[in-house]
Design a protein around this motif. Structure first.
Motif, mmCIF file in Angstrom:
data_model
loop_
_atom_site.group_PDB
_atom_site.id
_atom_site.type_symbol
_atom_site.label_atom_id
_atom_site.label_comp_id
_atom_site.label_asym_id
_atom_site.label_seq_id
_atom_site.Cartn_x
_atom_site.Cartn_y
_atom_site.Cartn_z
ATOM 1 N N ASN A 116 0.797 -1.228 0.000
ATOM 2 C CA ASN A 116 0.000 0.000 0.000
ATOM 3 C C ASN A 116 0.827 1.274 0.000
ATOM 4 O O ASN A 116 0.296 2.352 0.215
ATOM 5 C CB ASN A 116 -0.924 0.005 1.227
ATOM 6 N N GLY A 117 2.121 1.155 -0.205
ATOM 7 C CA GLY A 117 2.974 2.341 -0.170
ATOM 8 C C GLY A 117 4.428 1.940 -0.074
ATOM 9 O O GLY A 117 4.902 1.086 -0.809
ATOM 10 N N LEU A 118 5.121 2.539 0.861
ATOM 11 C CA LEU A 118 6.528 2.233 1.120
ATOM 12 C C LEU A 118 6.664 1.799 2.568
ATOM 13 O O LEU A 118 5.805 2.103 3.393
ATOM 14 C CB LEU A 118 7.387 3.475 0.866
ATOM 15 N N SER A 119 7.752 1.103 2.886
ATOM 16 C CA SER A 119 7.978 0.705 4.279
ATOM 17 C C SER A 119 9.414 0.998 4.677
ATOM 18 O O SER A 119 10.297 1.101 3.825
ATOM 19 C CB SER A 119 7.664 -0.779 4.483
ATOM 20 N N THR A 120 9.603 1.150 5.968
ATOM 21 C CA THR A 120 10.929 1.336 6.540
ATOM 22 C C THR A 120 10.960 0.642 7.897
ATOM 23 O O THR A 120 9.940 0.149 8.366
ATOM 24 C CB THR A 120 11.298 2.827 6.670
ATOM 25 N N SER A 121 12.132 0.608 8.504
ATOM 26 C CA SER A 121 12.238 -0.025 9.815
ATOM 27 C C SER A 121 13.260 0.722 10.667
ATOM 28 O O SER A 121 13.973 1.600 10.180
ATOM 29 C CB SER A 121 12.649 -1.494 9.684
ATOM 30 N N LEU A 122 13.318 0.336 11.897
ATOM 31 C CA LEU A 122 14.291 0.903 12.824
ATOM 32 C C LEU A 122 15.714 0.657 12.331
ATOM 33 O O LEU A 122 16.611 1.468 12.540
ATOM 34 C CB LEU A 122 14.096 0.269 14.205
ATOM 35 N N CYS A 123 15.923 -0.469 11.651
ATOM 36 C CA CYS A 123 17.261 -0.827 11.161
ATOM 37 C C CYS A 123 17.611 -0.112 9.853
ATOM 38 O O CYS A 123 18.736 -0.213 9.380
ATOM 39 C CB CYS A 123 17.370 -2.336 10.979
#
Length: 154
Positions: A116-123
């Motif tokens: 549904n879009g973009l994702s990121t993470s703490l890492c």
């Protein structure tokens, strides 16, 4: 035979208890430190964006940030059309927690495509743009592509 079995069970129970006590229960997310160049070489896409708002979906342990992509640093131009950034809602699940209040500051964000879009993470490499060194800014703008190729990255 029963005595050895009982000793083995006691030893295993004591070992389990000791390991449980020594482990940090909050350390569920462990991230390797990366330089800007390593992050660039290991991440498919980078954008510069402003964070506008956030919504938490508790039942899915998910946080959705509304963002304004200001520049695609690495990846196809179509990334500029995305308006949502997904992450886990808790840092122990490796979720990126953006500082509030939201400001007009631009962030350099390592992203992946999400349904549904973009994702990121703490890492991921998620840094306020004006906190990068001049050398890193120049690298992201011009040099990191060729440096990654010379280091053997695809």
């Amino acid at each position: 035979m029963k005595m050895e079995s009982a000793k083995l069970c006691a030893f295993l129970a004591a070992s389990f208890l000791l390991l449980t006590l020594l482990m940090d229960p909050t350390a569920a997310c462990m991230c390797a430190q990366q330089t800007a160049l390593e992050a660039y070489c290991n991440t498919p896409f980078f954008i510069r964006a402003q964070f506008l708002d956030a919504t938490e979906i508790e039942e899915r342990f998910e946080r959705i940030y509304d963002i304004q992509v200001t520049k695609v640093v690495k990846g196809p131009r179509e990334l500029k059309k995305y308006k949502r950034l997904y992450t886990a809602s808790q840092s122990n699940l490796c979720g990126y927690i953006h500082p509030v209040p939201f400001t007009t500051d631009e962030y350099l964000i390592a992203v992946k495509k999400h349904p549904n879009g973009l994702s990121t993470s703490l890492c991921g490499f998620n840094v306020r743009w004006d906190h990068l060194s001049k050398a890193d800014k120049l690298g992201f703008r011009k040099h990191f592509d060729s440096e990654c190729r010379s280091l053997g990255y695809p």
